[in-house]
Design a protein around this motif. Structure first.
Motif, PDB file in Angstrom:
ATOM      1  N   ASN A  95      42.400  30.321  36.378  1.00 34.97           N
ATOM      2  CA  ASN A  95      43.505  31.293  36.412  1.00 34.97           C
ATOM      3  C   ASN A  95      43.154  32.644  35.793  1.00 34.97           C
ATOM      4  O   ASN A  95      44.011  33.304  35.183  1.00 34.97           O
ATOM      5  N   ASN A  96      41.910  33.061  35.950  1.00 35.40           N
ATOM      6  CA  ASN A  96      41.491  34.384  35.476  1.00 35.40           C
ATOM      7  C   ASN A  96      41.590  35.390  36.616  1.00 35.40           C
ATOM      8  O   ASN A  96      40.594  35.945  37.077  1.00 35.40           O
ATOM      9  N   TYR A  97      42.835  35.632  37.066  1.00 39.89           N
ATOM     10  CA  TYR A  97      43.041  36.476  38.232  1.00 39.89           C
ATOM     11  C   TYR A  97      42.749  37.951  37.951  1.00 39.89           C
ATOM     12  O   TYR A  97      42.471  38.710  38.868  1.00 39.89           O
ATOM     13  N   ASN A  98      42.826  38.337  36.704  1.00 41.55           N
ATOM     14  CA  ASN A  98      42.584  39.738  36.344  1.00 41.55           C
ATOM     15  C   ASN A  98      41.085  39.986  36.187  1.00 41.55           C
ATOM     16  O   ASN A  98      40.427  39.360  35.346  1.00 41.55           O
ATOM     17  N   VAL A  99      40.549  40.895  37.007  1.00 43.66           N
ATOM     18  CA  VAL A  99      39.133  41.263  36.933  1.00 43.66           C
ATOM     19  C   VAL A  99      39.061  42.738  36.571  1.00 43.66           C
ATOM     20  O   VAL A  99      39.679  43.575  37.247  1.00 43.66           O
ATOM     21  N   SER A 100      38.342  43.072  35.494  1.00 43.71           N
ATOM     22  CA  SER A 100      38.283  44.461  35.050  1.00 43.71           C
ATOM     23  C   SER A 100      37.713  45.355  36.146  1.00 43.71           C
ATOM     24  O   SER A 100      36.966  44.896  37.016  1.00 43.71           O
ATOM     25  N   TYR A 101      38.072  46.619  36.081  1.00 42.66           N
ATOM     26  CA  TYR A 101      37.654  47.591  37.103  1.00 42.66           C
ATOM     27  C   TYR A 101      36.132  47.595  37.274  1.00 42.66           C
ATOM     28  O   TYR A 101      35.615  47.474  38.391  1.00 42.66           O
ATOM     29  N   ASP A 103      33.895  45.354  36.281  1.00 42.80           N
ATOM     30  CA  ASP A 103      33.403  44.056  36.752  1.00 42.80           C
ATOM     31  C   ASP A 103      33.651  43.893  38.249  1.00 42.80           C
ATOM     32  O   ASP A 103      32.832  43.315  38.968  1.00 42.80           O
ATOM     33  N   CYS A 104      34.773  44.403  38.714  1.00 38.87           N
ATOM     34  CA  CYS A 104      35.109  44.295  40.138  1.00 38.87           C
ATOM     35  C   CYS A 104      34.122  45.095  40.991  1.00 38.87           C
ATOM     36  O   CYS A 104      33.659  44.619  42.035  1.00 38.87           O
ATOM     37  N   VAL A 180      46.765  44.586  43.354  1.00 38.34           N
ATOM     38  CA  VAL A 180      46.605  43.228  43.878  1.00 38.34           C
ATOM     39  C   VAL A 180      45.715  43.259  45.115  1.00 38.34           C
ATOM     40  O   VAL A 180      46.039  43.913  46.110  1.00 38.34           O
ATOM     41  N   ILE A 181      44.575  42.565  45.054  1.00 41.81           N
ATOM     42  CA  ILE A 181      43.616  42.510  46.159  1.00 41.81           C
ATOM     43  C   ILE A 181      43.876  41.244  46.971  1.00 41.81           C
ATOM     44  O   ILE A 181      43.769  40.127  46.448  1.00 41.81           O
ATOM     45  N   ASN A 182      44.231  41.409  48.237  1.00 45.62           N
ATOM     46  CA  ASN A 182      44.512  40.262  49.100  1.00 45.62           C
ATOM     47  C   ASN A 182      43.223  39.685  49.680  1.00 45.62           C
ATOM     48  O   ASN A 182      42.978  39.725  50.890  1.00 45.62           O
ATOM     49  N   SER A 183      42.413  39.159  48.799  1.00 44.48           N
ATOM     50  CA  SER A 183      41.159  38.534  49.204  1.00 44.48           C
ATOM     51  C   SER A 183      40.739  37.561  48.115  1.00 44.48           C
ATOM     52  O   SER A 183      41.416  37.433  47.089  1.00 44.48           O
ATOM     53  N   TYR A 184      39.621  36.859  48.334  1.00 48.23           N
ATOM     54  CA  TYR A 184      39.148  35.884  47.358  1.00 48.23           C
ATOM     55  C   TYR A 184      38.092  36.473  46.425  1.00 48.23           C
ATOM     56  O   TYR A 184      37.619  35.799  45.510  1.00 48.23           O
ATOM     57  N   PHE A 185      37.725  37.739  46.647  1.00 49.20           N
ATOM     58  CA  PHE A 185      36.811  38.445  45.750  1.00 49.20           C
ATOM     59  C   PHE A 185      37.114  39.932  45.864  1.00 49.20           C
ATOM     60  O   PHE A 185      38.067  40.337  46.530  1.00 49.20           O
ATOM     61  N   CYS A 186      36.345  40.767  45.179  1.00 47.20           N
ATOM     62  CA  CYS A 186      36.588  42.210  45.220  1.00 47.20           C
ATOM     63  C   CYS A 186      36.098  42.777  46.551  1.00 47.20           C
ATOM     64  O   CYS A 186      34.949  43.223  46.670  1.00 47.20           O
ATOM     65  N   ASP A 187      36.956  42.736  47.526  1.00 50.21           N
ATOM     66  CA  ASP A 187      36.627  43.103  48.906  1.00 50.21           C
ATOM     67  C   ASP A 187      36.807  44.611  49.103  1.00 50.21           C
ATOM     68  O   ASP A 187      37.867  45.167  48.777  1.00 50.21           O
ATOM     69  N   HIS A 188      35.793  45.259  49.647  1.00 51.23           N
ATOM     70  CA  HIS A 188      35.801  46.713  49.817  1.00 51.23           C
ATOM     71  C   HIS A 188      37.018  47.195  50.602  1.00 51.23           C
ATOM     72  O   HIS A 188      37.736  48.112  50.180  1.00 51.23           O
TER      73      HIS A 188
END
Length: 322
Positions: A95-101, A103-104, A180-188
């Motif tokens: 549940n670590n949904y928050n990813v720093s800028y 790190d993303c 909120v990013i609607n993906s499973y990773f930091c998607d461009h």
């Protein structure tokens, strides 16, 4: 900051969020079973690609241009899985949904770089097969280890520079709407669409890169096999045609595993529900690194013989020390 403000306009303040929220698989029923599956896929990918690299490294007979490219593909698959899957599991399993800028941006860079290199490496392998079948007598002079290293090195430099440009353009965006990013990773694509200032250059890059890194490599690979098919059609006997084609089966399997799911997902994306699309995209990212080493071990006679040789040597060594 003044530079950013002038670029954004007088009435807009540049906002760089502290973090992004990865939406991912929220709302997918029984999703924890999928995380177990992803963990299993990752372990198989690591073991399989490490084994392929070890076999090629230990067997001097495999120090050929073809296996230089195979080694690089295994390395890229290993790096891509390691860049993507552990972070995905950390985000959603704990549940670590928050990813720093920062790190993303880093996460995006590594994932997209290695995903791009997978496609480009398949071009290197298709070039090797093209020369081997069309110019068999001149293969050793046309395809050398040095030449293959140079081609692969060019692909690495190209992919790194291309993704750095994409990341650099993202850093000029201001995010005042949503994080909120609607993906499973930091998607461009999902990130730049969240911006509240002009993201036209990012949209251009978002359309250009798939063309450069997916569709052109696929076109080159298909063109090379059209040339191979034309050459094999002129071969005297059916047995010789089959023998020559067998040398391409492993590579063709890799091409199908990598490109077919991507083509299906992009073709049907408009008709696919969001969660289903996210799962489909995640599967297209994790399956090729797992299946590639299995295919090469099962379909490539040289690697199977090398594995048997290495296992025999290990068994003899164990028996000697008993």
């Amino acid at each position: 900051m003044d530079l950013y403000n002038s670029a954004l306009g007088k009435n807009i303040t540049f906002i760089r969020p502290a973090y992004f929220i990865i939406r991912g698989f929220i709302g997918v029923p029984h999703v924890k079973f999928y995380y177990v599956f992803l963990f299993f896929v990752y372990i198989v990918s690591v073991l399989g690609n490490t084994a392929v690299m070890a076999v090629i490294y230990l067997d001097h007979n495999l120090r050929t241009p073809k296996y230089v490219a195979v080694f690089n593909l295994a390395l890229v698959d290993l790096l891509e899985s390691t860049a993507l899957v552990p972070k995905v599991l950390d985000i959603f399993l704990f549940n670590n949904y928050n990813v720093s800028y920062n790190d993303c941006m880093t996460y995006l860079f590594f994932c997209f770089t290695f995903l791009s290199l997978q496609a480009l490496n398949l071009v290197a392998l298709s070039y090797d097969r093209l020369v081997a079948i069309m110019f068999p007598l001149h293969y050793q002079t046309k395809i050398t280890n040095r030449g293959m290293f140079s081609l692969i090195g060019f692909f690495w430099i190209f992919a790194i520079i291309a993704i750095l440009i994409a990341v650099g353009l993202l850093t000029r965006l201001s995010f005042c709407k949503s994080v909120v990013i609607n993906s499973y990773f930091c998607d461009h694509g999902q990130i730049y669409k969240l911006a509240c200032n002009d993201y036209f250059p990012n949209a251009v890059i978002g359309r250009l890169f798939p063309f450069l890194i997916l569709w052109i490599p696929l076109a080159v690979i298909l063109s090379s096999y059209m040339c191979i098919g034309y050459t094999l059609a002129k071969v005297a006997t059916a047995q010789e045609r089959i023998k020559a084609f067998k040398t391409c089966t492993a590579h063709l399997s890799l091409v199908a595993i990598y490109f077919v799911p991507i083509l299906i997902t992009f073709t049907m994306s408009a008709n696919i529900e969001l969660n289903a699309r996210i799962i489909n995209l995640s599967l297209t990212s994790v399956f090729p690194p797992m299946l590639n080493p299995i295919i090469y071990v099962l379909q490539t006679q040289e690697i199977k013989l090398s594995l048997k040789k290495i296992l025999k040597i290990n068994n003899r060594s164990k028996n000697m020390f008993r």
